[in-house]
Motif scaffolding. Sequence first.
Motif, PDB file in Angstrom:
ATOM      1  N   ARG A   1       0.687  -1.320  -0.013  1.00 10.49           N
ATOM      2  CA  ARG A   1      -0.120  -0.020  -0.119  1.00 10.49           C
ATOM      3  C   ARG A   1       0.748   1.087   0.031  1.00 10.49           C
ATOM      4  NH1 ARG A   1      -2.432   0.908   4.438  1.00 10.49           N
ATOM      5  NH2 ARG A   1      -1.536  -0.709   5.665  1.00 10.49           N
ATOM      6  N   PHE A   2       1.913   1.262   0.641  1.00 11.42           N
ATOM      7  CA  PHE A   2       2.800   2.402   0.631  1.00 11.42           C
ATOM      8  C   PHE A   2       4.195   2.216  -0.043  1.00 11.42           C
ATOM      9  CE2 PHE A   2       2.626   0.358   4.824  1.00 11.42           C
ATOM     10  CZ  PHE A   2       3.990  -0.265   4.966  1.00 11.42           C
ATOM     11  N   ILE A   3       4.348   1.331  -0.862  1.00 12.17           N
ATOM     12  CA  ILE A   3       5.744   0.972  -1.478  1.00 12.17           C
ATOM     13  C   ILE A   3       6.421   1.973  -2.165  1.00 12.17           C
ATOM     14  CG2 ILE A   3       4.967  -0.027  -3.682  1.00 12.17           C
ATOM     15  CD1 ILE A   3       7.607  -1.644  -1.235  1.00 12.17           C
ATOM     16  N   ASP A   4       5.455   2.877  -2.720  1.00  5.80           N
ATOM     17  CA  ASP A   4       5.909   3.951  -3.585  1.00  5.80           C
ATOM     18  C   ASP A   4       6.311   5.183  -2.917  1.00  5.80           C
ATOM     19  OD1 ASP A   4       5.848   2.569  -5.951  1.00  5.80           O
ATOM     20  OD2 ASP A   4       3.907   3.246  -6.269  1.00  5.80           O
ATOM     21  N   LYS A   5       6.252   4.894  -1.568  1.00  2.00           N
ATOM     22  CA  LYS A   5       6.510   6.193  -0.705  1.00  2.00           C
ATOM     23  C   LYS A   5       8.062   6.206  -0.273  1.00  2.00           C
ATOM     24  CE  LYS A   5       2.099   7.586   1.568  1.00  2.00           C
ATOM     25  NZ  LYS A   5       1.563   7.527   2.881  1.00  2.00           N
ATOM     26  N   ARG A   6       8.626   7.553   0.013  1.00  2.00           N
ATOM     27  CA  ARG A   6       9.972   7.582   0.632  1.00  2.00           C
ATOM     28  C   ARG A   6      10.038   7.177   1.904  1.00  2.00           C
ATOM     29  NH1 ARG A   6      13.719  10.286  -2.610  1.00  2.00           N
ATOM     30  NH2 ARG A   6      13.045  11.380  -4.157  1.00  2.00           N
ATOM     31  N   ALA A   7      11.124   6.572   2.460  1.00  2.00           N
ATOM     32  CA  ALA A   7      11.301   6.155   3.772  1.00  2.00           C
ATOM     33  C   ALA A   7      10.718   7.105   4.769  1.00  2.00           C
ATOM     34  CB  ALA A   7      12.418   5.491   4.085  1.00  2.00           C
ATOM     35  N   GLY A   8      11.395   8.278   4.549  1.00  2.00           N
ATOM     36  CA  GLY A   8      11.224   9.512   5.492  1.00  2.00           C
ATOM     37  C   GLY A   8       9.629   9.843   5.603  1.00  2.00           C
ATOM     38  N   GLN A   9       8.672   9.622   4.680  1.00  2.00           N
ATOM     39  CA  GLN A   9       7.630   9.758   4.621  1.00  2.00           C
ATOM     40  C   GLN A   9       6.563   8.881   5.200  1.00  2.00           C
ATOM     41  OE1 GLN A   9       6.928   9.933   0.253  1.00  2.00           O
ATOM     42  NE2 GLN A   9       6.493  12.389   0.405  1.00  2.00           N
ATOM     43  N   LEU A  10       7.289   7.673   6.000  1.00  2.00           N
ATOM     44  CA  LEU A  10       6.309   6.518   6.302  1.00  2.00           C
ATOM     45  C   LEU A  10       6.185   6.909   7.993  1.00  2.00           C
ATOM     46  CD1 LEU A  10       8.193   3.416   4.965  1.00  2.00           C
ATOM     47  CD2 LEU A  10       6.121   4.540   4.253  1.00  2.00           C
ATOM     48  N   SER A  11       4.896   6.471   8.454  1.00  2.00           N
ATOM     49  CA  SER A  11       4.886   6.600   9.758  1.00  2.00           C
ATOM     50  C   SER A  11       5.606   5.531  10.728  1.00  2.00           C
ATOM     51  CB  SER A  11       3.306   6.287  10.145  1.00  2.00           C
ATOM     52  OG  SER A  11       2.987   5.004   9.962  1.00  2.00           O
ATOM     53  N   THR A  12       5.621   5.486  11.778  1.00  2.00           N
ATOM     54  CA  THR A  12       6.609   4.636  12.696  1.00  2.00           C
ATOM     55  C   THR A  12       5.804   3.081  12.423  1.00  2.00           C
ATOM     56  OG1 THR A  12       6.834   6.020  14.674  1.00  2.00           O
ATOM     57  CG2 THR A  12       7.109   3.860  14.983  1.00  2.00           C
ATOM     58  N   GLY A  13       4.742   2.906  12.303  1.00  2.00           N
ATOM     59  CA  GLY A  13       4.189   1.739  11.974  1.00  2.00           C
ATOM     60  C   GLY A  13       4.522   1.198  10.612  1.00  2.00           C
TER      61      GLY A  13
END
Length: 200
Positions: free
Chosen positions: A20-32
């Motif tokens: 679901r969030f594979i295209d996001k940059r790591a810095g944009q990810l929530s802790t979970g």
Amino acid sequence: MTLHGGASHGAAIERLGVGRFIDKRAGQLSTGMAQRLGIALALIAGGDVLVLDEPTAGLDPQGVGLLREVVTDLSSRGKAILMCSHDLAELELVCEEVTCLADGRLTISGAVREIGKELPAVEHFLRTTDDGAAVKRLSGAVSGVFLAPRGVRVPSGMDLSGTSWLLGPEIRILEATPARGLFHRIYERYGVAAGDRSAA
């Protein structure tokens, strides 16, 4: 970022919901999300041993449930999984062996089933079809029974099948849970530093 791996890893990754969030940059990810991604990357690495350090940290209940499914699945496929965690209730659901350290020293290590046999009995909470009536019925036969927010508290060592007999056919036990989980009791016995144990 592209994730790939074997069929079993791909299924596990899909279950973790990383796609679901594979295209996001790591810095944009929530802790979970970052935690799920880290676990997925560990799965991709393959190998027969998977080491997870505080794997439930930052995960919501759904993520914890998904992780539990993945760990159980990998274990059934012959993978060895080493988990280090303070989430004792969750560890209890998936671990077959346990190791405790206190003051940097090994205090116990072995099969959960065998270590559990050495621990004293613990009180239980019962959820019944009529908790108020259950307390009245049991209090007449056993001391130490009372109504608590979690249900009817019965003392340690009380035979639950005997409890059912005392309640009679009109009051049914819907759920029986120990006051403290097995891993909490193992930790209290073997994971607390000697000084803390004597003060408790």
